[in-house]
Structures are given as C-alpha cells and as structure tokens.
Design a protein around this motif. Structure first.
Motif, mmCIF file in Angstrom:
data_model
loop_
_atom_site.group_PDB
_atom_site.id
_atom_site.type_symbol
_atom_site.label_atom_id
_atom_site.label_comp_id
_atom_site.label_asym_id
_atom_site.label_seq_id
_atom_site.Cartn_x
_atom_site.Cartn_y
_atom_site.Cartn_z
ATOM 1 N N PRO A 95 -29.346 -27.699 8.100
ATOM 2 C CA PRO A 95 -30.687 -26.881 7.607
ATOM 3 C C PRO A 95 -31.179 -25.023 7.722
ATOM 4 N N SER A 96 -30.327 -23.985 8.102
ATOM 5 C CA SER A 96 -30.562 -23.416 8.849
ATOM 6 C C SER A 96 -31.364 -22.760 8.392
ATOM 7 N N ARG A 97 -32.309 -21.383 8.926
ATOM 8 C CA ARG A 97 -33.076 -20.805 7.910
ATOM 9 C C ARG A 97 -31.931 -19.016 8.459
ATOM 10 N N VAL A 98 -31.550 -18.805 8.773
ATOM 11 C CA VAL A 98 -31.066 -18.093 9.193
ATOM 12 C C VAL A 98 -29.351 -18.364 9.361
ATOM 13 N N GLU A 99 -28.389 -17.953 8.666
ATOM 14 C CA GLU A 99 -26.793 -18.104 8.277
ATOM 15 C C GLU A 99 -26.112 -17.233 8.079
ATOM 16 N N PRO A 100 -25.540 -16.038 8.917
ATOM 17 C CA PRO A 100 -25.126 -14.909 8.716
ATOM 18 C C PRO A 100 -23.294 -15.434 8.394
ATOM 19 N N CYS A 101 -22.703 -16.401 8.690
ATOM 20 C CA CYS A 101 -21.219 -16.853 8.030
ATOM 21 C C CYS A 101 -21.871 -18.159 8.229
ATOM 22 N N GLY A 102 -21.500 -18.881 9.476
ATOM 23 C CA GLY A 102 -21.256 -20.450 9.411
ATOM 24 C C GLY A 102 -19.990 -20.428 9.297
ATOM 25 N N LEU A 103 -20.080 -20.993 10.590
ATOM 26 C CA LEU A 103 -18.558 -21.821 10.390
ATOM 27 C C LEU A 103 -18.476 -23.220 10.307
ATOM 28 N N ASN A 104 -19.918 -23.541 10.684
ATOM 29 C CA ASN A 104 -19.846 -25.428 11.209
ATOM 30 C C ASN A 104 -18.996 -26.114 9.277
ATOM 31 N N GLN A 105 -19.729 -25.215 8.132
ATOM 32 C CA GLN A 105 -19.337 -25.928 6.780
ATOM 33 C C GLN A 105 -17.940 -25.880 6.234
ATOM 34 N N MET A 106 -17.473 -24.615 6.687
ATOM 35 C CA MET A 106 -15.871 -24.369 6.435
ATOM 36 C C MET A 106 -14.813 -24.861 7.528
ATOM 37 N N TYR A 107 -14.911 -26.081 8.384
ATOM 38 C CA TYR A 107 -14.175 -26.500 9.143
ATOM 39 C C TYR A 107 -15.297 -27.909 8.514
ATOM 40 N N GLU A 153 -27.239 -8.668 2.076
ATOM 41 C CA GLU A 153 -28.027 -8.920 1.031
ATOM 42 C C GLU A 153 -29.211 -9.358 1.735
ATOM 43 N N GLU A 154 -29.101 -10.156 2.450
ATOM 44 C CA GLU A 154 -31.003 -10.663 2.864
ATOM 45 C C GLU A 154 -31.294 -9.843 4.061
ATOM 46 N N MET A 155 -30.410 -9.568 4.735
ATOM 47 C CA MET A 155 -30.901 -8.481 5.803
ATOM 48 C C MET A 155 -31.534 -7.324 5.707
ATOM 49 N N ARG A 156 -31.606 -6.764 3.971
ATOM 50 C CA ARG A 156 -32.701 -5.611 3.378
ATOM 51 C C ARG A 156 -33.865 -6.389 3.656
ATOM 52 N N GLN A 157 -34.376 -7.720 3.922
ATOM 53 C CA GLN A 157 -35.422 -8.255 3.490
ATOM 54 C C GLN A 157 -35.914 -8.705 4.604
ATOM 55 N N SER A 158 -35.457 -8.827 5.940
ATOM 56 C CA SER A 158 -34.846 -9.623 6.491
ATOM 57 C C SER A 158 -34.096 -9.518 7.695
ATOM 58 N N ALA A 159 -33.914 -9.015 8.692
ATOM 59 C CA ALA A 159 -33.187 -8.666 9.663
ATOM 60 C C ALA A 159 -33.552 -8.410 11.106
ATOM 61 N N ASN A 160 -34.910 -9.169 11.244
ATOM 62 C CA ASN A 160 -36.065 -9.065 12.563
ATOM 63 C C ASN A 160 -36.108 -7.875 13.422
ATOM 64 N N ASP A 217 -29.768 -23.354 1.345
ATOM 65 C CA ASP A 217 -29.119 -21.786 0.545
ATOM 66 C C ASP A 217 -29.419 -20.349 0.563
ATOM 67 N N THR A 218 -28.357 -20.719 2.179
ATOM 68 C CA THR A 218 -29.258 -18.517 2.487
ATOM 69 C C THR A 218 -27.111 -18.413 3.618
ATOM 70 N N GLY A 219 -27.894 -16.874 2.791
ATOM 71 C CA GLY A 219 -26.496 -16.294 4.026
ATOM 72 C C GLY A 219 -25.353 -16.879 3.498
ATOM 73 N N GLY A 220 -23.716 -17.436 4.594
ATOM 74 C CA GLY A 220 -22.820 -17.737 4.588
ATOM 75 C C GLY A 220 -22.456 -18.963 3.668
ATOM 76 N N LEU A 221 -23.519 -19.531 3.712
ATOM 77 C CA LEU A 221 -23.727 -20.604 3.416
ATOM 78 C C LEU A 221 -23.578 -20.798 1.907
ATOM 79 N N ARG A 222 -24.797 -19.539 1.605
ATOM 80 C CA ARG A 222 -24.498 -19.332 -0.288
ATOM 81 C C ARG A 222 -23.497 -18.775 -0.653
ATOM 82 N N ASP A 223 -22.619 -18.717 0.634
ATOM 83 C CA ASP A 223 -21.195 -18.054 -0.291
ATOM 84 C C ASP A 223 -19.916 -18.783 0.082
ATOM 85 N N THR A 224 -19.840 -19.930 0.511
ATOM 86 C CA THR A 224 -18.750 -21.080 0.447
ATOM 87 C C THR A 224 -19.216 -22.337 0.146
#
Ligand code: ADP
Length: 474
Positions: A372-384, A218-225, A396-403
């Motif tokens: 404190p990621s500005r961009v986090e496509p999924c992020g594994l660290n929070q799951m670990y 979703e975010e990449m429609r607004q911000s994807a370099n 509150d971004t990317g995969g951090l928001r989803d998990t």
C-alpha cells in the motif's frame, strides 16, 4: 567501457533496501555484456567483510574541514560478485555495523565521497563513467567539476540514479568547509533553499539523472519532498529506467533460501509446500489465502495503515484470509502490529526485524503480496513476488503502476487500488479473496506472472545507451 558505481549499499555486502539489490546486480550484468563495471562502497563491519579475503590496493589521506583522515581501499580478491568490489575504510567513521542511522552520517558519507574522488584522481587513467547512487554519493558530480584538486576529472561524465528522493542528505552551510577547496562562485550548485542539499546538488551537476521508473519521474514534478521545481527545470537531462531483478538470486527453481523449489508446471504444488512451512512457523491457516507484507515499516510504504487494514478486513470480509508482516521501522507501528497478534491469533502474525531468508519464503509461500505504498520509486518486492507466482496487490503509484496491470484490464495479473487508505486497501483485499476462490484463474495468472521479463538485460542496455550518449557529449 569502464564504469565506476559509487554507492552506500551493495547486496550481499550491505543492504538496507532496494538500492543494495540494484548495485549488487546492475554491475554484474554490465560485465556480462563486456564492460568493466566496478563498485566502490564504504567498509562497514558486516559478515561479508569478515568472511572473505581482501587485498589493500591504495592508502591515502584526505582533509575534511579541520580533520585529517587516512583512508585505505581494499579489493575483494576472489571476484565473488561478478565485478570488482572496492571498500573504503576510514577508521572510526565508516567501520560501523549499520549502514545508516548515526548522528554523524553527514560526516561519514562526505568523507567517503572525498576519499573515493581522491583515490580515482590518482589513477593513471580515467574511468569512462562515474555512476553515483542516491544522496550519499551525490556530491561527487560537483566535486569532480568544481574542487580544484580534482579538476583533471572534469571531463569524466557522471550519472546520478535516484532510488529514493525522499532522503536528500541536507546539511547546513557551515558544513561547506568539509568539501575540499572549491570554486565558491559555484555555491548555487550546492544550494537548495538555503541549505546544502546533496541530492539537489547531484541533480544539478550530474551529466544525466535517472530515476528507477518512468512514473516516479513524472510524479516528482508534483511531489518530491521540496525538489519539484528542480525536477521540472532539469527535466531535459532526466530519464526513467526501470530496475531489473537479479534472476540468478531470485528464482523459485533454484533459490538457495527456500527448501521447496518449483517452476512453471509445479507452481501450485511448490507454493503450497512453502505456504505450509510459513503456516507451521507462524501458526496460520493453510486453507485461507495468505497475504504477505515485506518492507520498512514507514509512512512511505503505507505501513501505518496495515493495522487498520487487517482489522477492517477481518471485520468487513470476515476471518477468511491470513496476514503475515515482515519488517521493521517506526516503533509505534511495530508496537501496534505486535499488539494485534493476540487479537487475531491463528490468522495473523508479524516478524519485526530484517530477515532475508524469511523474505524469500514469503515471496514463495504467500498467495498475495500487499504494497500500500504512498511512494514507490520502483519497488522490487512486486517483481520478486510475480516471479514466485504471488499476486501483487499494489497502490497505483510509481514503479508499481509501471509493472502491475490490474486483473480487470486486458492481460492483467495483479490487483491495483488508488489510495493508500484503509478503505481502498480493504476493498482490494476483498477483490483478492474473490480471485482466490477461482483456482483456474489463479493458476492462469500465476503462470503468466512467472513468465514476465523483469530481468536486468533490458534495463542494463538502457543504462549503456545512456552512458554512450553522455560520452558523445564530452
Ligand atoms: P526500499 O524502498 O526499501 O528500497 P524496494 O522495494 O526497492 O524498497 O526494496 C526492498 C528490498 O528489501 C527487497 O529485496 C525486500 O525483500 C527487502 N526487504 C525489505 N524489508 C525487509 C525485511 N524486513 N527483511 C528482509 N528483506 C527485506
């Protein structure tokens, strides 16, 4: 189904970040589900290469522009990883110590991709799916469609997974001669904004595109370099599939990197013992809540605001918490983090570098993990961290928001904040310190987090369903 994963990284052979973890795990779970998943990657000079046995399965020759290059494909003999692992050796080009960071990375990964396609094109059969990962392998969907020599692979469905859209592999049009003779009418499929853009090319040419979380898509429609419009245009073929974690490698009950193992019942005691080890090693205070950070020290991860966050937390909240940072990246951030050691001796420490063992100890021994990621496509660290009973404190971004659900919301267990700013993160740290002072709630949250299911089973099945869909479209 026979699935060929093509990637620049694969744990434990070579890993620079989350891509390595995913490619080291997903094929294993696909094989357990009865498929034949294989991995092809470059042959770097890594420990894994020297410590294991290999057999040569193919030798070939490719041309890249005016270069003629010999390549060799070797296979790991013992099937140690739970799938067939193939390495492509191109002497002088791929056999380096690091995965990335060389001036000729464009040439290295282009040659790698040509060699992979050349090899597959010589098989007696065709694989069911070619699954490529990130920009280093994203020219392959174009090559199998539009390079004359490989057109018999045209009907093999390709899937591109985007683990990180910040890096796109841009190259000038003068390098188009590297790509084996191709249908020049199709130049638009290589181009994005007057350059060859391998990631954009992958998005245009792959049959399906996946990102590693829904929110990231979703975010990449607004911000994807620079690729926002492309994500909007191609949204019909894009889907988000959240990464899983390898629960065999990442398990506090059996983790081979930590000394003190623990499960649900012994979580308080187990974490305390691991925390003691960290505090001893890094001169920290066992009685204060310990915040860890693990990751690349780059802007994407919000690493540049860490020094401000740490000093502001000490100033505004007091020296009531400890910090330990593990990572490497921008030299200025590394220098700043290093120089802070003397200012906050006893309550803060940093390890600059990559250290797999220490990362596991941090997940096990810390009370909180900062992201404190500005961009986090999924992020594994929070799951670990959640699997190890460590509360994630995340933007509150990317995969951090989803998990991660904020502890203030129904059934919440983490701490979420909105902006990657010193003020917002410091406030989140204040909330965490309050939470830490309530041991019953901490215990309850730890128990709940450790039971969350982030295993590969669910995600792996979503990939299989996607492959089945694209095969139906053949
Ligand atoms: P990335 O964007 O870097 O791929 P992910 O969250 O997807 O981020 O994956 C990061 C992975 O890399 C995790 O397994 C994390 O533990 C590991 N990692 C990152 N930096 C380091 C480091 N300095 N030492 C050890 N492991 C690290």
């Amino acid at each position: 189904m026979e699935i060929i994963h093509v990637s620049a990284e694969c744990y434990p052979v070579a890993k620079a970040g989350g891509l390595g973890d995913v490619v080291g795990a997903l094929p294993k779970y696909q094989n357990m589900d009865g498929h034949i998943a294989k991995v092809v990657m470059p042959m770097y000079r890594t420990k894994f290469l020297y410590n294991n046995q290999w057999e040569v399965v193919h030798k070939g020759h490719i041309t890249m522009g005016s270069w003629g290059l010999d390549y060799t494909v070797i296979r790991e003999e013992a099937n140690l990883l739970g799938f067939d692992l193939f390495l492509i050796d191109i002497n002088g080009l791929l056999d380096r110590e690091k995965v990335y960071g060389y001036d000729d990375d464009t040439e290295r990964f282009t040659a790698f991709q040509i060699a992979v396609v050349d090899w597959i094109s010589q098989w007696n059969h065709r694989p069911d799916i070619i699954h490529v990962h990130d920009h280093h392998t994203a020219l392959i969907p174009f090559m199998v469609r539009h390079c004359y020599a490989y057109q018999h692979l045209q009907n093999v469905p390709t899937v591109l997974t985007i683990h990180n859209a910040q890096y796109q592999g841009w190259m000038g049009w003068e390098k188009s001669r590297y790509i084996p003779a191709w249908d020049t009418w199709k130049w638009g499929l290589l181009d994005w904004k007057n350059n060859i853009n391998p990631l954009a090319c992958g998005i245009k040419n792959a049959w399906k595109v996946t990102t590693v979380s829904w929110s990231y898509l979703e975010e990449m429609r607004q911000s994807a370099n620079g690729l926002e419009a492309l994500f909007e245009y191609e949204r019909g073929k894009c889907i988000g599939i959240l990464n899983g974690i390898d629960t065999e490698v990442w398990d506090p009950v059996s983790d081979s990197y930590i000394q003190h193992h623990y499960g649900l019942e012994k979580v308080q005691d187990g974490k305390k013992k691991n925390k003691e080890l960290i505090c001893e090693q890094f001169n920290l205070d066992i009685n204060k809540p310990l915040f860890g950070f693990i990751g690349r020290l780059v802007g994407e991860k919000g690493a540049d605001i860490l020094p401000g966050v740490i000093s502001d937390s000490f100033y505004h909240i007091g020296r009531t918490m400890n910090f330990l940072v593990l990572g490497s990246g921008f030299p200025e951030v590394e220098a700043q983090l290093n120089s802070m050691k003397s200012l906050a001796w006893g309550d803060y420490n940093v390890y600059i570098g990559y250290n797999e063992t220490l990362s596991h100890l941090i997940y096990a021994g810390c009370d909180f993990l900062l992201m404190p990621s500005r961009v986090e496509p999924c992020g594994l660290n929070q799951m670990y961290s959640m699997r190890y009973g460590t509360v994630p404190v995340v933007r509150d971004t990317g995969g951090l928001r989803d998990t991660v659900i904020d502890v203030g919301d129904a059934n919440g267990y983490g701490i979420r904040f909105t902006n990657a700013t010193v003020g917002d993160v410091t406030h989140a740290i204040w909330r965490s310190v309050q939470l830490y002072q309530d041991p019953d709630t901490m215990f309850d949250i730890r128990q709940r987090m450790m039971q969350l299911d982030f295993s590969w089973e669910t995600s792996m099945k979503q990939y299989i369903k996607l492959y089945e869909e694209v095969r139906g479209e053949k």
